[in-house]
Motif scaffolding. Structure first.
Motif, mmCIF file in Angstrom:
data_model
loop_
_atom_site.group_PDB
_atom_site.id
_atom_site.type_symbol
_atom_site.label_atom_id
_atom_site.label_comp_id
_atom_site.label_asym_id
_atom_site.label_seq_id
_atom_site.Cartn_x
_atom_site.Cartn_y
_atom_site.Cartn_z
ATOM 1 N N ILE A 106 0.841 -1.205 0.000
ATOM 2 C CA ILE A 106 0.000 0.000 0.000
ATOM 3 C C ILE A 106 0.878 1.259 0.000
ATOM 4 C CG2 ILE A 106 -1.592 1.365 1.410
ATOM 5 C CD1 ILE A 106 -3.073 -0.854 0.054
ATOM 6 N N ASP A 107 1.936 1.253 0.835
ATOM 7 C CA ASP A 107 2.819 2.419 0.921
ATOM 8 C C ASP A 107 3.492 2.718 -0.410
ATOM 9 O OD1 ASP A 107 2.181 2.801 3.559
ATOM 10 O OD2 ASP A 107 3.991 1.862 4.368
ATOM 11 N N LYS A 108 3.745 1.690 -1.204
ATOM 12 C CA LYS A 108 4.373 1.886 -2.509
ATOM 13 C C LYS A 108 3.343 2.143 -3.614
ATOM 14 C CE LYS A 108 8.673 -0.641 -1.697
ATOM 15 N NZ LYS A 108 9.588 -1.695 -2.195
ATOM 16 N N GLY A 109 2.069 2.194 -3.237
ATOM 17 C CA GLY A 109 1.040 2.460 -4.233
ATOM 18 C C GLY A 109 0.773 1.293 -5.162
ATOM 19 N N ILE A 110 1.059 0.084 -4.684
ATOM 20 C CA ILE A 110 0.822 -1.117 -5.496
ATOM 21 C C ILE A 110 -0.515 -1.711 -5.075
ATOM 22 C CG2 ILE A 110 1.717 -3.372 -6.217
ATOM 23 C CD1 ILE A 110 4.509 -2.404 -5.331
ATOM 24 N N GLY A 111 -1.577 -1.249 -5.701
ATOM 25 C CA GLY A 111 -2.920 -1.714 -5.357
ATOM 26 C C GLY A 111 -3.584 -0.816 -4.339
ATOM 27 N N LYS A 112 -4.899 -0.660 -4.504
ATOM 28 C CA LYS A 112 -5.696 0.100 -3.534
ATOM 29 C C LYS A 112 -6.224 -0.825 -2.433
ATOM 30 C CE LYS A 112 -5.812 4.205 -5.594
ATOM 31 N NZ LYS A 112 -4.806 3.961 -6.631
ATOM 32 N N ASP A 113 -6.361 -2.092 -2.760
ATOM 33 C CA ASP A 113 -6.846 -3.094 -1.807
ATOM 34 C C ASP A 113 -5.895 -4.277 -1.872
ATOM 35 O OD1 ASP A 113 -8.252 -4.731 -0.123
ATOM 36 O OD2 ASP A 113 -9.941 -5.079 -1.483
ATOM 37 N N VAL A 114 -5.215 -4.537 -0.787
ATOM 38 C CA VAL A 114 -4.277 -5.669 -0.727
ATOM 39 C C VAL A 114 -4.808 -6.664 0.289
ATOM 40 C CG1 VAL A 114 -1.939 -6.400 -0.136
ATOM 41 C CG2 VAL A 114 -2.292 -4.272 -1.396
ATOM 42 N N TYR A 115 -4.919 -7.896 -0.111
ATOM 43 C CA TYR A 115 -5.439 -8.915 0.790
ATOM 44 C C TYR A 115 -4.776 -10.259 0.468
ATOM 45 C CZ TYR A 115 -8.531 -9.885 -3.230
ATOM 46 O OH TYR A 115 -9.029 -10.172 -4.473
ATOM 47 N N SER A 116 -4.992 -11.212 1.313
ATOM 48 C CA SER A 116 -4.432 -12.549 1.095
ATOM 49 C C SER A 116 -5.512 -13.589 1.323
ATOM 50 C CB SER A 116 -3.245 -12.803 2.027
ATOM 51 O OG SER A 116 -3.612 -12.595 3.379
ATOM 52 N N THR A 117 -5.314 -14.754 0.745
ATOM 53 C CA THR A 117 -6.254 -15.858 0.948
ATOM 54 C C THR A 117 -5.464 -17.118 1.262
ATOM 55 O OG1 THR A 117 -6.258 -16.446 -1.415
ATOM 56 C CG2 THR A 117 -7.934 -14.903 -0.669
ATOM 57 N N MET A 118 -6.043 -17.936 2.118
ATOM 58 C CA MET A 118 -5.465 -19.245 2.425
ATOM 59 C C MET A 118 -6.529 -20.286 2.118
ATOM 60 S SD MET A 118 -2.935 -21.013 3.434
ATOM 61 C CE MET A 118 -3.033 -22.783 3.247
ATOM 62 N N GLU A 119 -6.343 -21.065 1.070
ATOM 63 C CA GLU A 119 -7.308 -22.095 0.675
ATOM 64 C C GLU A 119 -6.805 -23.448 1.177
ATOM 65 O OE1 GLU A 119 -9.986 -24.192 0.073
ATOM 66 O OE2 GLU A 119 -10.505 -22.341 -1.007
ATOM 67 N N ASN A 120 -7.444 -23.952 2.250
ATOM 68 C CA ASN A 120 -7.020 -25.249 2.783
ATOM 69 C C ASN A 120 -8.137 -26.286 2.723
ATOM 70 O OD1 ASN A 120 -8.564 -24.162 4.829
ATOM 71 N ND2 ASN A 120 -6.850 -23.847 6.228
ATOM 72 N N GLY A 121 -9.140 -26.052 1.865
ATOM 73 C CA GLY A 121 -10.229 -27.014 1.700
ATOM 74 C C GLY A 121 -9.987 -27.983 0.560
#
Length: 975
Positions: free
Chosen positions: A326-341
């Motif tokens: 975010i600080d570098k202006g790379i994306g307005k929304d940064v999130y992560s996902t963990m798919e363990n199903g």
């Protein structure tokens, strides 16, 4: 019961033991004759759950597993009606009834608190999966999957089908497209590289013969997973399942192993596309993703540890990876996902609203932050907060309206599907949480980062870029392809398509015989509870402040809710209530920066959140209250700490950091856009209601299109408006968080009460006391009849209006009409015949009513269906059995089992609206006493609300332009 199960000849007991974490007796069984795998979790929960699941790895992206999931529920040997699923939905006391297709499995779950009803549900579902009518009726495949459609040889050729349209809707959401492409990119050589739900481009390649072959291969007891949960005579159910079904099959060797993707030798880079409108900008509209495959789901500790890392690295506000990007202006929304199903879980970091040219910096930034974290160690407090957060959720086991037993059963499949001896691996987690706590500071989590995220070659870096007008071009290409195909057909072949179209329509319109309907087991009105669920309210007062207490056993958890009336908020500030809701807890406070605050909350509580509610007065519908509520849940001994943190958030939030405000607004806008894309029916319905309903107009201001437009404007003009924004947020807190606006709502057992009065008094002493303006916001509903265009491939079509304005009083029988419309008229006309994935309706106590479709290929055709609804109701032929079905379905919706928290919220709602138990009981009595004549008479209610002619549509731009004359205004949903 234990001895009965162990003595059963048909089953072999593989394991039996006490599952202390869940206060249950656990059994792992094997059916001796077929090898079917069975798991039992027996306890005192009255909300019983059953499912049967199958391993169903697809070999292509035609959606065969998904289409089959729909189709087996369209009639079976012992229940030869066209749609047993709907007969059950409208006529059982189920607390859950559905079916789900996953990347490697298909699951058919049911739940009910009524033993007789539960057995009926189990019987119908088992018959559906083992003896479906799909072998006798090819039209089921064409209806649920896909078919060529042409009413006349001169018509244009098109494709229709429920799953086909559902997946067109799914492929219209950029976030869904990204999620799908991530999994496909990591597992290109196996089942996870395919689309189990079906890619609309490939669904028409599925043949009826391949469809049947898939069922024949995988829907066999030898490939099945059977689960029973709750307070029941399990031996009775096991005998029934064996005698009626399993014993009729021989063991079969089914090759359904999921297989493993060979790890990559080096990371891969890919570029994919998604569609935006022609007028949308491609700037700052790219998704950048960093994805790694991580071990298997049979690693018990890793299964939870990666959720912890997900929180610490990226999901928590201010988490290092998220903040660096975010600080570098790379994306307005940064999130992560963990798919363990799935068998091979994966972890992804996603930067949304980025630029394609930022890809190298995106990767470098992630790797630099992670390298530093490995070298210097992760924040121990953040790790502790994450572990506490997930452990609290695990112990509380509050899944809202979803039965606890269902969610445990689905989680069991995360290990059971890949190891038949391990269904309890992940649902028995107390020891794992203890291990993870002991692992803080040992280098365990840092080593996971190094092994799986930094040095793991099984990795993809993917750019998903926007393409203007891609949907329009694809639709045009499909249209031309279909017309070319039609041109090459002989006259006889064209006539065959017409004949099949008409035959399918005739099949859909053909009514079930009385004999067929009576095969579906049905409860009686006498089986239904007569008394409405009561409120649990005790009203106390401290220095003029109401404390509403709900004395409910909560297993040591206190649910504390500070309710602030928004009556003093002036009109100029009211639109900013939604912004304030988004900002609270996401900015620094006096004692903590926002990252520390988030960790502090999750170390000491089970979570703190803000919600906005509108309560309509049950005795005068023109009156209503709008509230901003801050809710916490914590162990009894941590309640005062929760109150201290809530006070910190309410009174010391710092709004002057405009850089942080911009980040929050950008993320909120991005996430709101994702929700609006996936839930266009909600957008359309609340918008249509807002044309005439003050309460809907209020909700729209805070969470609907006006709120989204405000975010767009604030972000676009941020530099010139940031000072004003900061002041507005400060003014809002001073208007809202005042002693005279406060009501305290508390759900817990009485032994936890001591100290609550003192904590409330201390809070009140610190609330704002500056003079309020008294210029409260008053909505001015205006009929607009709008269409909002998107790059999606489907529509969400809503008609709304009010019947009380026409002099028609509310009656409990309208809840029966809701079931009748949702599972009869609208279901048959909009879904079965029209091909939409779903259709809903509502009739509210204040007189508001609506119809809405979901993932609908049609627009005007659906409006025409709504127009004919009143006539249908007034002339429909109903018998006592059918009316009873609708009544049971309505009671089922009313009597969803409540958790301690939802009992408290239900009781609060009664208090805030002034809805007396006498009135609640009267409406229930009306519901139970509904007659066919009364139902038919409710046609005038539909006719009344339809008179308002309020229409709102969200959907495909080209489709909307075809029907532009229906609207007063047409605009893009997103700018």
């Amino acid at each position: 019961m234990k001895q009965q199960i162990e003595a059963m000849d048909a089953y072999q007991v593989i394991e039996k033991r006490k599952i202390s974490d869940l206060n249950s007796e656990g059994y792992i069984l094997r059916h001796k004759k077929t090898g079917a795998a069975i798991t039992l979790l027996l306890n005192d929960d009255e909300n019983k759950v059953f499912y049967i699941g199958f391993r169903t790895p697809p070999k292509d992206s035609t959606g065969v597993a998904h289409i089959l999931e729909h189709s087996v529920l369209c009639g079976s040997k012992n229940f030869p009606v066209k749609d047993p699923f709907i007969e059950l939905a409208k006529g059982s006391l189920n607390t859950f009834l559905n079916a789900m297709t996953y990347p490697d499995k298909t699951v058919y779950p049911v739940a009910s608190c009524n033993d007789k009803d539960f057995k009926n549900l189990v019987h119908v579902y088992l018959d559906a999966v083992f003896y479906p009518n799909i072998y006798n009726e090819e039209k089921i495949f064409r209806q649920e999957g896909w078919h060529y459609e042409m009413e006349d040889v001169e018509d244009e050729l098109s494709i229709n089908g429920v799953v086909y349209n559902e997946m067109k809707g799914a492929f219209s959401s950029p976030d869904d497209v990204v999620e799908r492409e991530i999994m496909n990119s990591l597992y290109p050589d196996m089942t996870y590289g395919l689309e189990s739900g079906g890619d609309p481009d490939f669904i028409p390649e599925l043949t009826y013969e391949d469809f049947l072959a898939f069922h024949k291969k995988y829907y066999h007891p030898s490939n099945s997973y059977i689960y029973l949960y709750g307070n029941m005579d399990a031996a009775k159910y096991l005998s029934f399942i064996d005698e009626q079904y399993l014993s009729h099959f021989e063991e079969l060797k089914v090759d359904s192993q999921i297989g493993v993707q060979r790890p990559f030798a080096v990371p891969k880079e890919l570029v994919k596309e998604y569609s935006i409108m022609e007028d949308d900008s491609v700037l700052e509209n790219t998704y950048l993703t960093y994805n790694v495959s991580m071990g298997t789901s049979l690693d018990k500790k890793l299964y939870i540890a990666m959720d912890v890392l997900d929180y610490v690295l990226c999901s928590a506000p201010g988490a290092p990876v998220k903040q660096a990007l975010i600080d570098k202006g790379i994306g307005k929304d940064v999130y992560s996902t963990m798919e363990n199903g799935i068998y091979q879980p994966y972890f992804s970091v996603i930067a949304k609203n980025a630029e394609g040219g930022q890809k190298e910096e995106f990767v470098t930034t992630i790797q630099e932050v992670l390298t530093k974290a490995v070298a210097e160690g992760l924040d121990k407090k953040a790790l502790a907060a994450a572990i506490n957060y997930f452990e609290f959720r695990y112990r509380e086991a509050d899944f809202g309206s979803y039965p606890k037993g269902l969610m445990l059963g689905l989680e069991a499949l995360d290990s059971w599907l890949y190891d038949e001896k391990a269904p309890f691996m992940h649902i028995e987690a107390n020891k794992t949480y203890a291990e993870l706590k002991d692992s803080i500071g040992t280098g365990y989590f840092e080593e996971l980062i190094k092994k799986y995220i930094l040095e793991n070659p099984h990795k993809t870096i993917m750019e998903v870029k926007p393409v203007q007008g891609l949907t329009t071009r694809k639709d045009k290409a499909l249209f031309e392809k279909l017309q070319t195909y039609k041109a090459d057909l002989s006259q006889q072949e064209k006539q065959e398509i017409v004949d099949k179209t008409k035959a399918l329509r005739a099949y859909q319109e053909e009514e079930n015989t009385k004999e067929a309907l009576e095969t579906i087991p049905l409860l009686t009105r006498e089986d239904m509870k007569k008394e409405a669920a009561g409120y649990i309210n005790e009203v106390h007062s401290i220095d003029g402040t109401t404390i509403l207490v709900h004395d409910i056993f909560t297993n040591g958890i206190s649910y504390l809710n500070l309710v602030f009336d928004l009556r003093d908020v002036p009109a100029r500030l009211f639109p900013y209530v939604g912004v304030l809701k988004a900002v609270l807890m996401m900015v620094d406070t006096k004692r903590f920066n926002y990252n520390e605050l988030f960790n502090e909350v999750n170390i000491h509580t089970g979570g703190i959140k803000t919600v906005v509610n509108t309560y309509t007065n049950a005795n005068d519908f023109k009156k209503y209250k709008v509230t901003l509520e801050i809710r916490s849940k914590a162990l009894y001994e941590k309640r005062d700490k929760a109150m201290e943190l809530m006070k910190e958030i309410l009174l010391t939030s710092q709004f002057d950091d405009t850089k942080r405000l911009y980040e929050i607004l950008a993320e909120t806008k991005s996430r709101m856009q994702a929700v609006m894309t996936g839930a266009g029916h909600s957008v359309a319905s609340i918008r249509a209601l807002s044309y005439f309903s003050p309460t809907a107009a209020v909700s729209e201001q805070i969470s609907g299109i006006p709120q989204y437009r405000l975010l767009e404007e604030l972000l676009k003009e941020f530099e010139s408006r940031k000072t004003e924004l900061v002041q507005n947020l400060k003014d809002l807190t001073a208007y809202i968080f005042r002693p005279e606006n406060l009501l305290v709502d508390y759900t817990a057992s009485k032994e936890s009460y001591p100290g609550l009065d003192q904590a409330v008094s201390q809070l009140k002493a610190e609330l704002y006391t500056s003079k309020a303006s008294g210029e409260s916001f008053k909505p001015d509903p205006v009929k607009k009849n709008e269409a909002f265009m998107t790059a999606g491939q489907v529509q969400y079509v809503c008609r709304a209006g009010n019947f009380i304005d026409k002099g028609l009083p509310y009656t409990g029988a309208l809840k029966v009409l809701k079931v009748m419309m949702g599972y009869d008229y609208l279901w048959n006309q909009v879904r079965v015949k029209g091909g939409a994935y779903g259709c809903m309706c509502g009739f509210f106590r204040n007189g508001d009513g609506y119809f809405v479709s979901y993932r609908d290929p049609n627009l005007k055709k659906t409006v025409d269906v709504y127009e004919q609804a009143a006539e249908y109701i007034e002339n429909v032929k109903l018998d006592e059995r059918t009316v009873t079905q609708f009544i049971i379905g309505a009671i089922s919706e009313l009597d969803t089992p409540m958790t301690p928290a939802t009992k408290g919220i239900y009781s609060l709602g009664g208090y805030m609206t002034g809805l007396s138990m006498d009135k609640v009981q009267k409406e229930r009595d009306q519901l139970l006493a509904t007659t066919k004549e009364e139902l038919q008479g409710l046609g005038r209610y539909v006719r009344a609300f339809m008179e308002d002619e309020c229409l709102c549509v969200v959907g495909n731009g080209d489709k909307i332009k075809e029907s532009e004359e229906l609207f007063m205004q047409v605009e893009q949903l997103f700018y």
